[in-house]
Write a protein that holds these residues in place. Structure first.
Motif, PDB file in Angstrom:
ATOM      1  N   GLN A  79      -0.735  -3.639  -4.350  1.00  0.00           N
ATOM      2  CA  GLN A  79      -0.386  -2.833  -5.514  1.00  0.00           C
ATOM      3  C   GLN A  79       0.301  -1.524  -5.112  1.00  0.00           C
ATOM      4  O   GLN A  79       1.131  -0.992  -5.847  1.00  0.00           O
ATOM      5  CB  GLN A  79      -1.651  -2.537  -6.311  1.00  0.00           C
ATOM      6  N   HIS A  80      -0.046  -1.002  -3.941  1.00  0.00           N
ATOM      7  CA  HIS A  80       0.416   0.350  -3.590  1.00  0.00           C
ATOM      8  C   HIS A  80       1.427   0.408  -2.458  1.00  0.00           C
ATOM      9  O   HIS A  80       1.959   1.480  -2.177  1.00  0.00           O
ATOM     10  CB  HIS A  80      -0.800   1.207  -3.200  1.00  0.00           C
ATOM     11  N   VAL A  81       1.695  -0.716  -1.784  1.00  0.00           N
ATOM     12  CA  VAL A  81       2.453  -0.599  -0.535  1.00  0.00           C
ATOM     13  C   VAL A  81       3.879  -0.104  -0.753  1.00  0.00           C
ATOM     14  O   VAL A  81       4.387   0.706   0.034  1.00  0.00           O
ATOM     15  CB  VAL A  81       2.388  -1.917   0.292  1.00  0.00           C
ATOM     16  N   ASP A  82       4.548  -0.528  -1.812  1.00  0.00           N
ATOM     17  CA  ASP A  82       5.940  -0.087  -2.008  1.00  0.00           C
ATOM     18  C   ASP A  82       6.001   1.426  -2.227  1.00  0.00           C
ATOM     19  O   ASP A  82       6.836   2.117  -1.633  1.00  0.00           O
ATOM     20  CB  ASP A  82       6.583  -0.827  -3.188  1.00  0.00           C
ATOM     21  N   ALA A  83       5.088   1.922  -3.061  1.00  0.00           N
ATOM     22  CA  ALA A  83       5.061   3.368  -3.314  1.00  0.00           C
ATOM     23  C   ALA A  83       4.714   4.123  -2.033  1.00  0.00           C
ATOM     24  O   ALA A  83       5.250   5.208  -1.762  1.00  0.00           O
ATOM     25  CB  ALA A  83       4.039   3.684  -4.398  1.00  0.00           C
ATOM     26  N   ALA A  84       3.834   3.536  -1.224  1.00  0.00           N
ATOM     27  CA  ALA A  84       3.412   4.195   0.023  1.00  0.00           C
ATOM     28  C   ALA A  84       4.589   4.304   0.990  1.00  0.00           C
ATOM     29  O   ALA A  84       4.803   5.344   1.619  1.00  0.00           O
ATOM     30  CB  ALA A  84       2.262   3.417   0.654  1.00  0.00           C
ATOM     31  N   ILE A  85       5.380   3.234   1.099  1.00  0.00           N
ATOM     32  CA  ILE A  85       6.533   3.247   2.008  1.00  0.00           C
ATOM     33  C   ILE A  85       7.604   4.211   1.472  1.00  0.00           C
ATOM     34  O   ILE A  85       8.227   4.957   2.229  1.00  0.00           O
ATOM     35  CB  ILE A  85       7.099   1.816   2.181  1.00  0.00           C
ATOM     36  N   ALA A  86       7.770   4.213   0.131  1.00  0.00           N
ATOM     37  CA  ALA A  86       8.801   5.082  -0.468  1.00  0.00           C
ATOM     38  C   ALA A  86       8.549   6.559  -0.159  1.00  0.00           C
ATOM     39  O   ALA A  86       9.475   7.359  -0.122  1.00  0.00           O
ATOM     40  CB  ALA A  86       8.859   4.849  -1.977  1.00  0.00           C
ATOM     41  N   LYS A  87       7.300   6.919   0.109  1.00  0.00           N
ATOM     42  CA  LYS A  87       6.991   8.317   0.448  1.00  0.00           C
ATOM     43  C   LYS A  87       7.441   8.696   1.865  1.00  0.00           C
ATOM     44  O   LYS A  87       7.395   9.868   2.235  1.00  0.00           O
ATOM     45  CB  LYS A  87       5.476   8.563   0.329  1.00  0.00           C
ATOM     46  N   GLU A  88       7.799   7.710   2.668  1.00  0.00           N
ATOM     47  CA  GLU A  88       8.251   7.915   4.059  1.00  0.00           C
ATOM     48  C   GLU A  88       7.350   8.897   4.811  1.00  0.00           C
ATOM     49  O   GLU A  88       7.814   9.918   5.339  1.00  0.00           O
ATOM     50  CB  GLU A  88       9.699   8.414   4.070  1.00  0.00           C
ATOM     51  N   PRO A  89       6.051   8.590   4.869  1.00  0.00           N
ATOM     52  CA  PRO A  89       5.118   9.579   5.429  1.00  0.00           C
ATOM     53  C   PRO A  89       5.359   9.886   6.908  1.00  0.00           C
ATOM     54  O   PRO A  89       4.938  10.931   7.395  1.00  0.00           O
ATOM     55  CB  PRO A  89       3.742   8.918   5.227  1.00  0.00           C
ATOM     56  N   TRP A  90       6.048   9.001   7.632  1.00  0.00           N
ATOM     57  CA  TRP A  90       6.306   9.224   9.061  1.00  0.00           C
ATOM     58  C   TRP A  90       7.174  10.458   9.283  1.00  0.00           C
ATOM     59  O   TRP A  90       7.091  11.090  10.323  1.00  0.00           O
ATOM     60  CB  TRP A  90       6.953   7.976   9.684  1.00  0.00           C
ATOM     61  N   ARG A  91       8.003  10.807   8.268  1.00  0.00           N
ATOM     62  CA  ARG A  91       8.921  11.943   8.448  1.00  0.00           C
ATOM     63  C   ARG A  91       8.172  13.240   8.688  1.00  0.00           C
ATOM     64  O   ARG A  91       8.603  14.080   9.472  1.00  0.00           O
ATOM     65  CB  ARG A  91       9.821  12.084   7.218  1.00  0.00           C
ATOM     66  N   GLU A  92       7.031  13.378   7.997  1.00  0.00           N
ATOM     67  CA  GLU A  92       6.259  14.617   8.150  1.00  0.00           C
ATOM     68  C   GLU A  92       5.821  14.837   9.602  1.00  0.00           C
ATOM     69  O   GLU A  92       5.572  15.958  10.026  1.00  0.00           O
ATOM     70  CB  GLU A  92       5.029  14.543   7.235  1.00  0.00           C
ATOM     71  N   TYR A  93       5.727  13.745  10.355  1.00  0.00           N
ATOM     72  CA  TYR A  93       5.275  13.859  11.751  1.00  0.00           C
ATOM     73  C   TYR A  93       6.442  13.735  12.726  1.00  0.00           C
ATOM     74  O   TYR A  93       6.242  13.546  13.921  1.00  0.00           O
ATOM     75  CB  TYR A  93       4.206  12.790  12.032  1.00  0.00           C
ATOM     76  N   GLY A  94       7.652  13.770  12.194  1.00  0.00           N
ATOM     77  CA  GLY A  94       8.845  13.674  13.038  1.00  0.00           C
ATOM     78  C   GLY A  94       8.978  12.305  13.691  1.00  0.00           C
ATOM     79  O   GLY A  94       9.521  12.192  14.797  1.00  0.00           O
ATOM     80  N   LEU A  95       8.491  11.252  13.023  1.00  0.00           N
ATOM     81  CA  LEU A  95       8.513   9.905  13.610  1.00  0.00           C
ATOM     82  C   LEU A  95       9.544   9.041  12.893  1.00  0.00           C
ATOM     83  O   LEU A  95       9.943   9.329  11.762  1.00  0.00           O
ATOM     84  CB  LEU A  95       7.116   9.271  13.490  1.00  0.00           C
ATOM     85  N   GLU A  96       9.940   7.961  13.580  1.00  0.00           N
ATOM     86  CA  GLU A  96      10.898   7.008  13.016  1.00  0.00           C
ATOM     87  C   GLU A  96      10.150   5.730  12.634  1.00  0.00           C
ATOM     88  O   GLU A  96       9.223   5.337  13.359  1.00  0.00           O
ATOM     89  CB  GLU A  96      11.930   6.606  14.084  1.00  0.00           C
ATOM     90  N   PRO A  97      10.587   5.027  11.570  1.00  0.00           N
ATOM     91  CA  PRO A  97       9.968   3.730  11.269  1.00  0.00           C
ATOM     92  C   PRO A  97      10.020   2.819  12.496  1.00  0.00           C
ATOM     93  O   PRO A  97      11.047   2.771  13.182  1.00  0.00           O
ATOM     94  CB  PRO A  97      10.836   3.169  10.140  1.00  0.00           C
ATOM     95  N   ARG A  98       8.915   2.161  12.794  1.00  0.00           N
ATOM     96  CA  ARG A  98       8.765   1.273  13.970  1.00  0.00           C
ATOM     97  C   ARG A  98       8.901   2.021  15.294  1.00  0.00           C
ATOM     98  O   ARG A  98       9.087   1.381  16.338  1.00  0.00           O
ATOM     99  CB  ARG A  98       9.770   0.117  13.958  1.00  0.00           C
ATOM    100  N   GLY A  99       8.800   3.351  15.239  1.00  0.00           N
ATOM    101  CA  GLY A  99       8.973   4.129  16.474  1.00  0.00           C
ATOM    102  C   GLY A  99       7.696   4.815  16.918  1.00  0.00           C
ATOM    103  O   GLY A  99       7.747   5.748  17.712  1.00  0.00           O
ATOM    104  N   TYR A 100       6.550   4.365  16.415  1.00  0.00           N
ATOM    105  CA  TYR A 100       5.300   5.046  16.772  1.00  0.00           C
ATOM    106  C   TYR A 100       4.133   4.055  16.749  1.00  0.00           C
ATOM    107  O   TYR A 100       4.216   2.973  16.134  1.00  0.00           O
ATOM    108  CB  TYR A 100       5.013   6.201  15.796  1.00  0.00           C
ATOM    109  N   ALA A 101       3.068   4.461  17.438  1.00  0.00           N
ATOM    110  CA  ALA A 101       1.792   3.734  17.358  1.00  0.00           C
ATOM    111  C   ALA A 101       0.867   4.530  16.448  1.00  0.00           C
ATOM    112  O   ALA A 101       0.928   5.760  16.418  1.00  0.00           O
ATOM    113  CB  ALA A 101       1.179   3.607  18.739  1.00  0.00           C
ATOM    114  N   LEU A 102       0.022   3.819  15.722  1.00  0.00           N
ATOM    115  CA  LEU A 102      -0.977   4.472  14.860  1.00  0.00           C
ATOM    116  C   LEU A 102      -2.354   4.103  15.412  1.00  0.00           C
ATOM    117  O   LEU A 102      -2.616   2.924  15.687  1.00  0.00           O
ATOM    118  CB  LEU A 102      -0.799   3.965  13.427  1.00  0.00           C
ATOM    119  N   LEU A 103      -3.203   5.119  15.578  1.00  0.00           N
ATOM    120  CA  LEU A 103      -4.526   4.900  16.192  1.00  0.00           C
ATOM    121  C   LEU A 103      -5.631   5.344  15.240  1.00  0.00           C
ATOM    122  O   LEU A 103      -5.541   6.413  14.632  1.00  0.00           O
ATOM    123  CB  LEU A 103      -4.615   5.755  17.471  1.00  0.00           C
TER     124      LEU A 103
END
Ligand code: UD1
Length: 360
Positions: free
Chosen positions: A177-201
């Motif tokens: 229900q929420h994944v499209d809205a979650a991706i649209a927020k591009e939360p990786w930008r806040e951390y200076g990261l690129e899509p598929r360019g980071y690991a999440l722990l």
């Protein structure tokens, strides 16, 4: 007819949210209880806002305690709620202490119990959650399962005749229900990261974070991971407590944050190159999203994520973790498939069954 849903800790919220929202949509009389096992805004309130859950009708405010005290406080509080409201069915989810405590009290008062996410087993009794799962299932009347292994486990424990319903995965209902809205927020930008360019722990299991040497060793390995790609690490309060005595990884690029809101975390999960975790739910979310996942545990109660999904159990062995990382970076990782019935309709199936049960 009154249905009472009880939540307490972070993983409960996304599992029970779609069931509560479906009950309300169908105008089933409903009492919503929060035990207060998790109480920080970042561990609780933000999830209610983002998942558009109504405020709880009752908040027990039990807070953090030893397992015995926490369980006992929920039991005392929930018994008063049951005395006052006499629900006809109680819905609990997952495997946290609030789940066990609620189920025990309901069973003793002969109130039927529906357990969402029943039947999962790690066969590791050193995990507090394993005790919670086994006991909750054995006193429940409706057992809603997420994967076929759970049906087999319940059958083996003599509960096969007991109202087992393979309905799929409510947490995946919430995710879809929420994944499209979650991706649209591009939360990786806040951390200076690129899509598929980071690991999440994520790390919060007592077996990984409560013992200083184990946590140190893991963080050292994470430091090595982060020389290959940046690691974003939202730190659970339990882990934060232990980190203050054990300094974070000293080399590479590990970025620590506070626990993240649901949509931010989901967006980050969906676009991670790889996820390292000891969580139960994250193993399922990565499988639903097709994102490679290394589970930093020797076992899992969610084996479908390893047989069909993108998850591999790697324990805490640095060599295995780094080998798997290289496989992922080289593109040699199974894309996996979404397990049966993880289709966004589990909560509707559950409420159909609950309505049938109440009218029978
Ligand atoms: C609990 C669940 C675990 C679940 C996890 C998700 C049990 C036995 N464990 O573990 O299954 O995976 O939640 O987060 O129920 N704390 C805060 N703020 C909060 C909540 C906790 O600071 O809002 C701190 C307290 O110091 C507390 C510690 O975190 O002592 C652990 O919290 P607790 O609820 O006991 O267990 P979790 O490790 O969160």
């Amino acid at each position: 007819m009154l249905v009472c849903s009880v939540v307490g800790a972070r993983p409960n919220f996304m599992k029970i949210a779609p069931v509560v929202l479906e009950l309300l949509r169908r105008q089933v009389p409903h009492l919503f209880v929060h035990t207060g096992q998790h109480y920080d805004d970042s561990m609780s309130r933000v999830f209610f806002q983002e998942l558009r859950l109504p405020a709880p009708d009752v908040h027990l405010g039990v807070g953090s305690q030893t397992h015995g005290r926490q369980t006992a406080r929920v039991m005392e509080g929930i018994e008063e709620v049951f005395e006052r409201h006499s629900p006809n069915l109680v819905i609990v989810g997952g495997d946290v202490n609030s789940t066990l405590a609620t189920a025990l009290v309901a069973a003793k008062r002969s109130i039927p119990i529906a357990h969402v996410e029943a039947g999962l087993r790690s066969s590791d009794r050193s995990m507090p959650e394993e005790i919670n799962r086994v006991v909750t299932d054995h006193v429940s009347d409706l057992l809603f399962t997420t994967e076929e292994s759970a049906n087999r486990n319940l059958e083996r424990e003599g509960l096969g005749e007991r109202g087992v319903h393979f309905v799929g995965n409510c947490m995946v209902d919430t995710l879809l229900q929420h994944v499209d809205a979650a991706i649209a927020k591009e939360p990786w930008r806040e951390y200076g990261l690129e899509p598929r360019g980071y690991a999440l722990l994520t790390l919060h299991r007592p077996s990984n974070v409560d013992i200083a040497e184990t946590l140190d060793r893991l963080l050292h390995t994470i430091g090595s991971v982060s020389t290959r790609l940046p690691v974003l690490f939202p730190v659970h309060p339990r882990t934060r407590r232990h980190l203050s005595s054990s300094p974070p990884a000293t080399r590479g690029d590990v970025r620590l944050t506070e626990p993240l809101p649901y949509l931010t975390f989901l967006g980050l999960l969906a676009r991670a190159r790889i996820v390292l975790t000891d969580s139960g739910g994250v193993q399922e979310e990565t499988t639903a999203l097709g994102v490679p996942c290394l589970t930093l545990r020797p076992n899992t109660e969610r084996p479908v994520t390893t047989t069909r999904g993108t998850n591999r159990l790697v324990g805490t062995d640095p060599e295995i973790i780094l080998e798997c990382l290289e496989s992922v970076l080289a593109g040699h990782w199974p894309t996996g498939e979404v397990p049966p019935l993880w289709d966004g309709r589990a909560s509707r199936r559950i409420v159909d069954i609950v309505e049938g049960f109440l009218s029978s």
